[in-house]
Write an enzyme that holds these catalytic residues in place. Sequence first.
Site, PDB file in Angstrom:
ATOM      1  N   HIS A 207       3.683   1.081   4.755  1.00 45.63           N
ATOM      2  CA  HIS A 207       2.921   2.097   5.477  1.00 45.63           C
ATOM      3  C   HIS A 207       3.719   2.573   6.689  1.00 45.63           C
ATOM      4  CE1 HIS A 207      -1.194   0.489   3.864  1.00 45.63           C
ATOM      5  NE2 HIS A 207      -0.614   1.313   3.028  1.00 45.63           N
TER       6      HIS A 207
ATOM      7  N   LYS B 264       7.307   5.771  -0.703  1.00 42.51           N
ATOM      8  CA  LYS B 264       7.032   7.173  -0.409  1.00 42.51           C
ATOM      9  C   LYS B 264       8.098   7.722   0.531  1.00 42.51           C
ATOM     10  CE  LYS B 264       2.016   7.401  -1.051  1.00 42.51           C
ATOM     11  NZ  LYS B 264       0.715   7.696  -0.402  1.00 42.51           N
TER      12      LYS B 264
ATOM     13  N   ARG C  21      -3.224  -3.501  -5.573  1.00 43.04           N
ATOM     14  CA  ARG C  21      -2.543  -3.363  -4.279  1.00 43.04           C
ATOM     15  C   ARG C  21      -3.508  -3.644  -3.125  1.00 43.04           C
ATOM     16  NH1 ARG C  21       1.715  -0.832  -1.377  1.00 43.04           N
ATOM     17  NH2 ARG C  21       1.043   0.734   0.140  1.00 43.04           N
TER      18      ARG C  21
ATOM     19  N   ARG D 230       2.958  -0.066  -5.133  1.00 45.53           N
ATOM     20  CA  ARG D 230       2.293   1.105  -5.694  1.00 45.53           C
ATOM     21  C   ARG D 230       2.726   1.264  -7.148  1.00 45.53           C
ATOM     22  NH1 ARG D 230       4.457   2.882  -0.629  1.00 45.53           N
ATOM     23  NH2 ARG D 230       2.836   3.458   0.891  1.00 45.53           N
TER      24      ARG D 230
ATOM     25  N   HIS E 140      -4.133   0.501  -8.093  1.00 47.59           N
ATOM     26  CA  HIS E 140      -4.513   0.664  -6.689  1.00 47.59           C
ATOM     27  C   HIS E 140      -5.388  -0.501  -6.225  1.00 47.59           C
ATOM     28  CE1 HIS E 140      -3.821   3.378  -3.484  1.00 47.59           C
ATOM     29  NE2 HIS E 140      -5.090   3.665  -3.250  1.00 47.59           N
TER      30      HIS E 140
ATOM     31  N   TYR F 185      -7.724  -2.203   6.039  1.00 46.15           N
ATOM     32  CA  TYR F 185      -7.880  -3.510   5.398  1.00 46.15           C
ATOM     33  C   TYR F 185      -8.525  -4.527   6.323  1.00 46.15           C
ATOM     34  CZ  TYR F 185      -4.968  -1.500   1.812  1.00 46.15           C
ATOM     35  OH  TYR F 185      -4.484  -0.688   0.834  1.00 46.15           O
TER      36      TYR F 185
END
Length: 305
Positions: A272, A179, A249, A155, A246, A281
């Site tokens: 994730h 994150k 990625r 990211r 983005h 995806y």
Amino acid sequence: MVLDGFAAHFDAYLENIVREGKSEHTVAAYRRDLEELFALLAQMPSEAEGGVPQGLSRRDFTAALRRLSQRGLNARTLARKLSSWRQYCVWLVERGLLHTDPTADIKPPKQPERVPKALPQEWLNRMLDLPVDGGDPLAVRDHALFELMYGSGLRVSEIHGLNADDVYLDEAWVHVTGKGRKQRQVPLTGKSVEALKNYLPLRQTASDGKALFTGRNGTRLSQRQIQKRLAQWAAQNGDGRHVSPHMMRHSYAGHLLQASRDIRAVQELLGHSSLSTTQIYTKLDFDHIARLYDEAHPRAKRQDE
């Protein structure tokens, strides 16, 4: 006034999430979302009386969402704002400052499924293989930045936060803080290792010397600067298409899934927390397979072709 009681603990809440280790970006987003909520609630007549927050109802929050929707905000943004409001309400309830959470049974607006945009693999390879002016430190830096962006699928916030000692070139991996301050290790491609080896001796450093990607003055590149450099690079060398971190990625994820078929591994590499986030995806992967089928299968061609 009811709103005064509801908003009275705002600063304490922000201080609490800072102590929990939330990033500056996350704290700023919570602040904006809640300040916007307070402004919306202040415009609404309340049925309750008194200076406690108990009088705010589900109706007040759904009305606030409706007003934001009327301003043109999309479902994804509305869902994020509702999540910010809910976390504040839950925090108040846990401390006995609110009897019940008025947002508890409010369903977030349904978001249309968006298939991420992936860049063609051939286009990316051609762009990343363009000659780099070794005498231009910024060009060498940008090449390392873009190789890492696509080669490891990070990211933009993760790239921004990288320090020089997060990179292990001999072992070919990078330590990433994602994150929620979650830590993970991500492999480096051979191209990324080579580009970083070329860049590190030229890296400008400020007094602390920690940041991996820095500007001329030695300070850490901001997320906006990273986005801008990528867009400029694509505009100057490409075919006019828009390129964002983005999209890089997304391209990493889609191309890796096409090659490996291992969605769990891709989930770990992307950082994730939920497999459902990674599963989007698989749509990219299906599109790729469908194109191959149309091109290769003798029964896939239309009669008029």
